[in-house]
Design a protein around this motif. Structure first.
Motif, PDB file in Angstrom:
ATOM      1  N   SER A  10      70.020  74.452 -13.907  1.00 21.92           N
ATOM      2  CA  SER A  10      68.543  74.192 -13.796  1.00 21.92           C
ATOM      3  C   SER A  10      67.978  73.946 -15.123  1.00 21.92           C
ATOM      4  O   SER A  10      66.825  74.207 -15.167  1.00 21.92           O
ATOM      5  N   TRP A  12      67.173  70.534 -18.309  1.00 23.67           N
ATOM      6  CA  TRP A  12      66.546  69.314 -17.899  1.00 23.67           C
ATOM      7  C   TRP A  12      67.090  68.271 -17.145  1.00 23.67           C
ATOM      8  O   TRP A  12      66.327  67.502 -16.343  1.00 23.67           O
ATOM      9  N   ALA A  13      68.620  68.147 -17.237  1.00 15.82           N
ATOM     10  CA  ALA A  13      69.240  67.140 -16.432  1.00 15.82           C
ATOM     11  C   ALA A  13      69.136  67.447 -15.129  1.00 15.82           C
ATOM     12  O   ALA A  13      68.821  66.479 -14.289  1.00 15.82           O
ATOM     13  N   ASP A  34      72.989  79.555 -10.756  1.00 16.54           N
ATOM     14  CA  ASP A  34      72.785  79.279 -12.322  1.00 16.54           C
ATOM     15  C   ASP A  34      73.151  80.502 -12.857  1.00 16.54           C
ATOM     16  O   ASP A  34      72.785  81.548 -12.185  1.00 16.54           O
ATOM     17  N   HIS A  77      81.956  71.740 -17.054  1.00 20.05           N
ATOM     18  CA  HIS A  77      81.977  70.671 -16.213  1.00 20.05           C
ATOM     19  C   HIS A  77      83.417  70.505 -15.391  1.00 20.05           C
ATOM     20  O   HIS A  77      83.774  70.393 -14.333  1.00 20.05           O
ATOM     21  N   GLN A  80      84.306  73.333 -13.359  1.00 23.00           N
ATOM     22  CA  GLN A  80      83.390  73.842 -11.955  1.00 23.00           C
ATOM     23  C   GLN A  80      83.863  72.305 -11.227  1.00 23.00           C
ATOM     24  O   GLN A  80      83.726  72.400  -9.898  1.00 23.00           O
ATOM     25  N   LYS A  95      77.641  63.954 -17.934  1.00 19.64           N
ATOM     26  CA  LYS A  95      78.838  63.705 -18.948  1.00 19.64           C
ATOM     27  C   LYS A  95      78.737  64.889 -19.831  1.00 19.64           C
ATOM     28  O   LYS A  95      77.629  65.639 -19.772  1.00 19.64           O
ATOM     29  N   ASN A 123      74.843  57.153 -17.377  1.00 23.48           N
ATOM     30  CA  ASN A 123      73.707  56.575 -17.054  1.00 23.48           C
ATOM     31  C   ASN A 123      73.262  55.431 -17.626  1.00 23.48           C
ATOM     32  O   ASN A 123      72.241  54.758 -17.153  1.00 23.48           O
ATOM     33  N   TRP A 161      72.871  75.092 -26.948  1.00 23.62           N
ATOM     34  CA  TRP A 161      74.181  75.123 -26.996  1.00 23.62           C
ATOM     35  C   TRP A 161      74.789  73.766 -27.772  1.00 23.62           C
ATOM     36  O   TRP A 161      76.079  73.761 -28.093  1.00 23.62           O
TER      37      TRP A 161
HETATM   38  N1  LIG Z   1      72.842  61.690 -19.040  1.00 24.90           N
HETATM   39  C1  LIG Z   1      72.197  61.919 -19.857  1.00 24.90           C
HETATM   40  O1  LIG Z   1      71.492  61.235 -20.330  1.00 24.90           O
HETATM   41  C2  LIG Z   1      71.903  63.658 -20.034  1.00 24.90           C
HETATM   42  C3  LIG Z   1      70.669  63.948 -20.687  1.00 24.90           C
HETATM   43  C4  LIG Z   1      70.657  65.275 -20.850  1.00 24.90           C
HETATM   44  C5  LIG Z   1      71.588  65.996 -20.714  1.00 24.90           C
HETATM   45  N2  LIG Z   1      72.766  65.647 -20.041  1.00 24.90           N
HETATM   46  C6  LIG Z   1      73.936  66.619 -19.801  1.00 24.90           C
HETATM   47  O2  LIG Z   1      73.731  67.589 -18.843  1.00 24.90           O
HETATM   48  C7  LIG Z   1      74.254  68.646 -18.943  1.00 24.90           C
HETATM   49  C8  LIG Z   1      73.141  69.821 -19.040  1.00 24.90           C
HETATM   50  O3  LIG Z   1      72.308  69.312 -19.867  1.00 24.90           O
HETATM   51  P1  LIG Z   1      70.781  70.229 -19.988  1.00 24.90           P
HETATM   52  O4  LIG Z   1      70.164  69.513 -21.422  1.00 24.90           O
HETATM   53  O5  LIG Z   1      70.297  70.078 -18.830  1.00 24.90           O
HETATM   54  O6  LIG Z   1      71.000  71.536 -20.500  1.00 24.90           O
HETATM   55  P2  LIG Z   1      70.244  72.808 -20.114  1.00 24.90           P
HETATM   56  O7  LIG Z   1      70.734  73.700 -21.364  1.00 24.90           O
HETATM   57  O8  LIG Z   1      68.853  72.364 -20.267  1.00 24.90           O
HETATM   58  O9  LIG Z   1      70.558  73.305 -18.754  1.00 24.90           O
HETATM   59  C9  LIG Z   1      71.991  73.811 -18.543  1.00 24.90           C
HETATM   60  C10 LIG Z   1      71.553  75.066 -17.535  1.00 24.90           C
HETATM   61  O10 LIG Z   1      72.946  75.309 -16.875  1.00 24.90           O
HETATM   62  C11 LIG Z   1      72.955  76.669 -16.904  1.00 24.90           C
HETATM   63  N3  LIG Z   1      74.332  77.324 -17.080  1.00 24.90           N
HETATM   64  C12 LIG Z   1      74.911  77.700 -18.451  1.00 24.90           C
HETATM   65  N4  LIG Z   1      76.248  77.988 -18.149  1.00 24.90           N
HETATM   66  C13 LIG Z   1      76.200  77.712 -16.639  1.00 24.90           C
HETATM   67  C14 LIG Z   1      77.338  78.062 -15.836  1.00 24.90           C
HETATM   68  N5  LIG Z   1      78.537  78.593 -16.372  1.00 24.90           N
HETATM   69  N6  LIG Z   1      77.284  77.888 -14.577  1.00 24.90           N
HETATM   70  C15 LIG Z   1      76.318  77.505 -14.035  1.00 24.90           C
HETATM   71  N7  LIG Z   1      75.039  77.271 -14.733  1.00 24.90           N
HETATM   72  C16 LIG Z   1      75.160  77.473 -16.124  1.00 24.90           C
HETATM   73  C17 LIG Z   1      71.764  77.163 -17.931  1.00 24.90           C
HETATM   74  O11 LIG Z   1      71.304  78.517 -17.659  1.00 24.90           O
HETATM   75  C18 LIG Z   1      70.910  76.100 -17.766  1.00 24.90           C
HETATM   76  O12 LIG Z   1      69.837  76.220 -16.634  1.00 24.90           O
HETATM   77  C19 LIG Z   1      74.857  68.700 -20.233  1.00 24.90           C
HETATM   78  O13 LIG Z   1      76.312  68.064 -19.949  1.00 24.90           O
HETATM   79  C20 LIG Z   1      74.309  67.336 -21.109  1.00 24.90           C
HETATM   80  O14 LIG Z   1      75.143  66.828 -21.870  1.00 24.90           O
HETATM   81  C21 LIG Z   1      72.757  64.368 -19.765  1.00 24.90           C
END
Ligand SMILES: NC(=O)c1ccc[n+]([C@@H]2O[C@H](COP(=O)([O-])OP(=O)(O)OC[C@H]3O[C@@H](n4cnc5c(N)ncnc54)[C@H](O)[C@@H]3O)[C@@H](O)[C@H]2O)c1
Length: 332
Positions: A10, A12-13, A34, A77, A80, A95, A123, A161
């Motif tokens: 939950s 940003w992505a 989460d 990733h 899961q 990714k 994307n 992370w």
């Molecule tokens: N395509 C893009 O442009 C883009 C942009 C940003 C992030 N991302 C990718 O999206 C993914 C998430 O990034 P983010 O910035 O949202 O990170 P984030 O840290 O903001 O969110 C990650 C979420 O996952 C939860 N989490 C952690 N471990 C977990 C687990 N084992 N099982 C379930 N939930 C768990 C965390 O509590 C958190 O809510 C990453 O792989 C990142 O590389 C991609």
């Protein structure tokens, strides 16, 4: 047909994809998982998601869930995605698809065995600016003789992370994989790759220069410069393609300038994508709509597990090269 979606994570992505999915009339968001109860519950409330699981496994077992969005940090990733597929769920994964070739091979095997839909979140392929660039190359208006790409991050600390290579997979898996996939998508299959890297600020590789030769008709030569400690200053990302008295230069996700001609005053075409909302300009909306359509109609996904596999192979080829001081590695 409405596709019932469960989301893992939950951050940003997840919020970006939830926004896209809520705009799609063929989607119902049914569950969220989460490891953080407080973040997860708040997210579920914000997006009107009725079920919350602290244990991700329970979301995969939920019979209401048809497709899973994996939005956790990179380390999780592949495992899961595999667990979701083994429970009969289609998967969209952010990714990187995996953070090692071994994990990637297992994931590819499970996708093939289950016959379910797996789409990886590259994307960049849906950024309007890169779609325009690709069409210039594909229609032959722009020969891709020489390409130069710059992509930088300001820091590797947000989310926290990002600086832990054991969670992110390292900068190549977490960031540069986008550019490696983009290059392959526009220019075709690479022939050779060499890469040098340094540990400048963080305790793992955070500054990279890569040279790639492609098998395409133009035999494109490409250089990529990428660092994870630039401070947040524009440009973050810029692609320059040089052709036969022509150039195309992108600025972030909002502008492409195409210039052609030998005269003192060249022909200049400028394409601007400044009026798009961020989830559209960053390609999330189109990739999500295509994934949902693929699930609903049983179509081949827009970005396949083979694309995912090739990107991991490219990352691993970079590592092979940099571990041997920039040795040329053949990308078979
Ligand atoms: N395509 C893009 O442009 C883009 C942009 C940003 C992030 N991302 C990718 O999206 C993914 C998430 O990034 P983010 O910035 O949202 O990170 P984030 O840290 O903001 O969110 C990650 C979420 O996952 C939860 N989490 C952690 N471990 C977990 C687990 N084992 N099982 C379930 N939930 C768990 C965390 O509590 C958190 O809510 C990453 O792989 C990142 O590389 C991609």
């Amino acid at each position: 047909m409405v596709v019932k979606v469960g989301i893992v994570g939950s951050g940003w992505a997840a919020s970006m994809h939830a926004r896209c999915l809520l705009e799609n009339v063929n989607v119902e968001l049914v569950a969220l998982a989460d490891v953080s109860k407080s973040e997860g519950m708040a997210f579920a409330k914000r997006y009107g998601i009725p079920k919350f699981y602290e244990d991700t496994g329970k979301l995969f077992e939920d019979p209401d869930v048809e497709a899973v969005y994996i939005m956790s940090p990179p380390k999780f990733h592949a495992s899961q995605a595999i667990a979701a597929l083994q429970h009969g769920k289609h998967v969209f994964s952010e990714k990187p698809p995996a953070i090692s070739l071994k994990e990637m091979e297992k994931l590819a095997e499970v996708v093939e065995k289950t016959g379910l839909i797996y789409q990886i979140g590259f994307n960049r392929r849906f950024w309007p600016v890169y779609k325009k660039l690709k069409s210039l190359v594909e229609t032959g208006k722009l020969k891709s003789y020489v390409v130069d790409i710059k992509m930088v991050r300001g820091e590797m600390e947000r989310p926290p992370w990002t600086k832990l290579s054991e969670v992110s997979g390292g900068f190549l898996y977490d960031s540069m994989i986008h550019i490696l996939d983009l290059s392959k998508w526009i220019l075709g299959k690479p022939e050779t790759i060499r890469c040098v890297a340094r540990k400048n600020v963080y305790p793992h590789f955070d500054g990279f220069v890569a040279l790639i030769e492609f098998l395409n008709e133009e035999k494109t030569i490409e250089s990529i410069t990428s660092v994870g400690h630039a401070s947040w200053v524009y440009p973050f990302e810029r692609v320059e393609v040089y052709g036969d008295h022509s150039s195309a230069i992108t600025e972030e996700n909002f502008k492409l300038t195409f210039s052609h001609g030998k005269g003192d005053i060249p022909n200049v075409e400028v394409y601007q994508f400044t009026k798009l909302p961020e989830h559209v300009a960053w390609g999330f909306k189109e990739e999500d709509d295509l994934f949902i359509e693929a699930v609903a109609k049983g179509l081949k996904p827009a970005v396949t597990v083979i694309d995912a596999y090739d990107s991991v192979k490219l990352v691993e080829s970079c590592y092979q090269s940099l571990e041997h001081s920039g040795r040329v590695v053949t990308f078979a």
